[in-house]
Design an enzyme around this catalytic site. Structure first.
Site, PDB file in Angstrom:
ATOM      1  N   CYS A 287      65.371 -23.688 -44.121  1.00 19.76           N
ATOM      2  CA  CYS A 287      64.699 -22.252 -43.693  1.00 19.76           C
ATOM      3  C   CYS A 287      65.155 -21.770 -42.311  1.00 19.76           C
ATOM      4  CB  CYS A 287      63.138 -22.482 -43.808  1.00 19.76           C
ATOM      5  SG  CYS A 287      62.340 -23.599 -44.798  1.00 19.76           S
ATOM      6  N   ARG A 316      66.349 -36.462 -46.279  1.00 18.31           N
ATOM      7  CA  ARG A 316      64.939 -36.824 -45.646  1.00 18.31           C
ATOM      8  C   ARG A 316      64.802 -38.190 -45.624  1.00 18.31           C
ATOM      9  NH1 ARG A 316      61.233 -31.922 -48.787  1.00 18.31           N
ATOM     10  NH2 ARG A 316      62.415 -30.305 -48.147  1.00 18.31           N
ATOM     11  N   GLN A 334      68.834 -28.591 -52.671  1.00 21.37           N
ATOM     12  CA  GLN A 334      67.911 -27.793 -53.150  1.00 21.37           C
ATOM     13  C   GLN A 334      68.562 -26.418 -53.821  1.00 21.37           C
ATOM     14  OE1 GLN A 334      65.290 -27.094 -49.786  1.00 21.37           O
ATOM     15  NE2 GLN A 334      63.882 -27.462 -51.095  1.00 21.37           N
ATOM     16  N   ASP A 336      67.771 -23.507 -53.076  1.00 23.49           N
ATOM     17  CA  ASP A 336      66.902 -22.900 -52.116  1.00 23.49           C
ATOM     18  C   ASP A 336      67.159 -21.096 -52.187  1.00 23.49           C
ATOM     19  OD1 ASP A 336      64.666 -22.805 -50.504  1.00 23.49           O
ATOM     20  OD2 ASP A 336      65.843 -23.695 -48.976  1.00 23.49           O
ATOM     21  N   HIS A 338      65.740 -17.661 -49.710  1.00 22.98           N
ATOM     22  CA  HIS A 338      64.684 -17.015 -48.649  1.00 22.98           C
ATOM     23  C   HIS A 338      64.760 -15.602 -48.761  1.00 22.98           C
ATOM     24  CE1 HIS A 338      65.040 -21.162 -47.135  1.00 22.98           C
ATOM     25  NE2 HIS A 338      63.925 -21.038 -46.782  1.00 22.98           N
ATOM     26  N   LYS A 417      50.532 -19.794 -51.872  1.00 27.31           N
ATOM     27  CA  LYS A 417      51.792 -20.365 -52.679  1.00 27.31           C
ATOM     28  C   LYS A 417      51.374 -20.401 -54.143  1.00 27.31           C
ATOM     29  CE  LYS A 417      51.239 -25.004 -51.953  1.00 27.31           C
ATOM     30  NZ  LYS A 417      51.769 -26.587 -51.664  1.00 27.31           N
ATOM     31  N   HIS A 464      59.827 -18.369 -49.472  1.00 31.47           N
ATOM     32  CA  HIS A 464      60.455 -19.546 -49.715  1.00 31.47           C
ATOM     33  C   HIS A 464      60.392 -19.828 -51.142  1.00 31.47           C
ATOM     34  CE1 HIS A 464      60.042 -21.050 -45.222  1.00 31.47           C
ATOM     35  NE2 HIS A 464      58.899 -20.161 -45.381  1.00 31.47           N
TER      36      HIS A 464
HETATM   37 ZN   LIG Z   1      62.028 -22.445 -46.828  1.00 26.52          ZN
END
Ligand SMILES: [Zn+2]
Ligand SMILES: [Zn+2]
Length: 597
Positions: A287, A316, A334, A336, A338, A417, A464
């Site tokens: 992010c 992680r 991910q 991912d 945004h 969310k 996100h």
């Molecule tokens: Zn994010």
């Protein structure tokens, strides 16, 4: 977090303060009967606790050596005798001090310890036949109601889950209302064992793990095909939806994490390194860097929405004891994205996103379910911002005709969310996708702006979202969901050509080349082996199609087509196999269609 059945049992009182279902009551009652049977067979054993859990129950016992499978059979037999005797569960209350003396006299130190920790004057005891247990209840009326149960396994477990406490012996069992449900459950357990992705990953040469890199898979050529096909699938969808793909650095100066707040709140989960006297970290999420990309230039209201997708390789620092196959890893990718939009665009973006998620999971025959989490007590942002964001999520769910659960107060401090679970072929739930509205975190911390119609700078809203969640975990889920028999478009090897003997090798090569020419992942099994062996081998490797070729096939320009299920579809012209197979792959069908019509 909701209090677990186990926690509640460690704080027994005389009240019926839980909300037991008939099934959990039955299971918990079965655990009492199991303890009774254990005491009858092994009088020296001390009893600890026996709660109902998901799909069953357990009871913990203090005993020097582990229970053997033969012990479990004997215990289960005694349980059946107790059930047959139809003993009533009788409740009585007594002052706590009296109960402590009672269990001390009976030599049950764990019950005494539980009682000493209870904050109540009176407690309840339940008796069935010769067995008395401290319990809050409730139970079934009598042991005759226990008809469908089975003991499953035994393993060591620390008292109260604390490794400083003594190791107890836990016996797991399951109980159901009907024999049919029990059979179903046992089938699911057996199937889950067979489908374990760690086992299949090794057998099918998809991926492997080595001690030198805990929690990070080595992707083998076959597994890399799955990875690439899923990436291709995702990229096609995102291109259609107007996403722009970015890729941001993995190794990042800690200054970024100080700005994002991760350094303060998430440091322990990050891998850190020193480079030229400065502290860097491997990114645990993407992010903050996506925000850097947003900030590169002055944005106007006309530029929004901006949808930046990223195949983000994240790290992680999970504790090594918690790492599990592809499901719990230290390094993952991910899918991912945004999305940065104006507040008035939020509803349209969320609606499109939910539509995308719904369509996405159809391809994999996974049933999604949706949970909306609303404003928590501790939060940033104004009430108007929260109202708008929650309304937009509600409207987007309704607009897509989706049923959903609500988790009041379960949202992030920066926005509400939607979490999305999928149900696999065995009916197990997996959390995969998430759609998180971000009213304040990225917009405020990174001072994101756009120039609005009135010429004033405004803060955009960020979303996100990830749909697979992570590629690694999703491939683990798919491997178990399909039991390694992937749909043709995902299968590492899509077809194998099997000549019945050396004599037909030329024709086999022609067929193989025809498939390769249209980029079907085909193999030629040119080993000097019997046909039966070659067929079995292709089935073990879960290759969707086997194309058997011999004299008649060579003469007629056909192949003898077989499915990995063992089904024999007879002679099919080669050209039809080629065209049907490419059509099946292009449409990403989940069932095998070639040779059917
Ligand atoms: Zn994010
Ligand atoms: Zn009980």
């Amino acid at each position: 977090m909701a209090e677990s059945e186990e926690d509640r049992h460690l704080k027994l009182t005389g009240e019926f303060d839980c909300d037991p279902t008939p099934l959990s009551t039955l299971r918990h009652s079965t655990s009492h009967v199991m303890a009774q049977a254990v005491k009858r067979l092994f009088p020296e054993v001390k009893v600890a606790i026996g709660p109902a859990i998901e799909d069953g129950f357990y009871y913990d016992f203090a005993r020097g050596e582990p229970f053997t499978p033969e012990d479990l059979v004997r215990i289960e037999n005694v349980m059946r005798e107790i059930a047959k005797a139809n003993l009533p569960f009788e409740r009585r209350e007594m002052p706590r001090a009296e109960a402590i003396a009672f269990f001390r006299e009976r030599g049950e130190p764990y019950k005494v310890e539980i009682l000493e920790g209870i904050d109540a004057d009176r407690v309840s005891l339940y008796t069935q036949g010769d067995f008395v247990d401290l319990c809050r209840g409730p139970h079934v009326r009598s042991t005759g109601e226990l008809k469908v149960f089975k003991l499953l396994s035994s393993s060591g477990a620390y008292w109260r889950g604390d490794e400083k406490n003594p190791m107890l012996q836990r016996i797991y069992g399951t109980a159901w209302l009907t024999q049919e449900e029990l059979d179903q459950h046992l089938w699911r357990l057996e199937e889950a064992r067979k489908r374990d992705h760690r086992k299949l990953g090794r057998e099918l040469d998809l991926f492997d793990f080595y001690d030198i890199a805990p929690g990070a898979p080595f992707w083998l050529p076959n597994g890399m095909i799955l990875f690439r096909e899923l990436e291709k699938f995702a990229r096609e969808r995102l291109d259609e939806q107007g996403y722009q793909e970015i890729s941001t650095p993995m190794l990042v100066n800690k200054k970024l994490w100080e700005q994002s707040g991760h350094w303060e709140h998430y440091q322990d989960n990050m891998f850190k390194l020193e480079v030229e006297g400065e502290i860097f970290s491997l990114k645990p999420m993407n992010c903050p860097e996506a925000s850097y990309v947003y900030r590169r230039s002055l944005r106007s209201y006309r530029d929004l929405p901006l949808r930046f997708s990223e195949m983000g390789r994240d790290h992680r620092n999970e504790r090594s004891g918690t790492l599990t196959g592809l499901v719990r890893v230290r390094q993952f990718t991910q899918d991912d994205a945004h999305i940065f939009c104006r507040p008035d665009q939020l509803l349209d973006e969320l609606t499109a996103l939910l539509d995308l998620v719904r369509e996405w999971y159809k391809t994999f025959d996974l049933q999604p379910s949706y949970k909306l989490s609303t404003r928590p007590e501790k939060r940033l942002g104004t009430e108007v911002q929260w109202d708008n964001a929650e309304n937009a999520l509600h409207e987007a769910l309704r607009g897509n005709g989706l049923a959903f659960d609500v988790d009041p107060g379960g949202g992030n401090f920066y926005g509400p969310k939607i979490d999305i679970d999928v149900r696999d072929a065995l009916g197990r739930g997996w959390q995969v996708a998430t759609i998180q509205v971000d009213l304040t975190m990225l917009p405020e911390r990174f001072a994101l702006e756009y120039i609005d119609t009135d010429g004033q700078p405004k803060r955009p809203v960020a979303i996100h979202r990830a749909i697979f969640g992570s590629y690694e975990r999703f491939i683990g889920i798919l491997t178990e969901h399909y039991a390694g028999a992937f749909p043709t478009w995902l299968a590492p090897v899509q077809a194998r050509v099997l000549p019945v003997s050396e004599k037909f090798m030329d024709y086999a090569r022609t067929v193989h080349l025809k498939l390769r020419a249209v980029r079907v992942r085909a193999e030629l099994d040119d080993r000097n082996e019997k046909l039966g062996y070659k067929i079995r081998d292709a089935q073990v490797r879960k290759v969707p199609y086997m194309l058997v070729v011999g004299g008649r096939e060579a003469e007629q320009g056909t192949v003898s087509l077989r499915h990995r299920s063992g089904e024999d579809l007879g002679a099919v012209p080669v050209d039809r196999v080629v065209s049907d197979l490419t059509a099946e792959i292009a449409a990403r069908l989940s069932s095998l269609t070639v040779g059917r019509s």
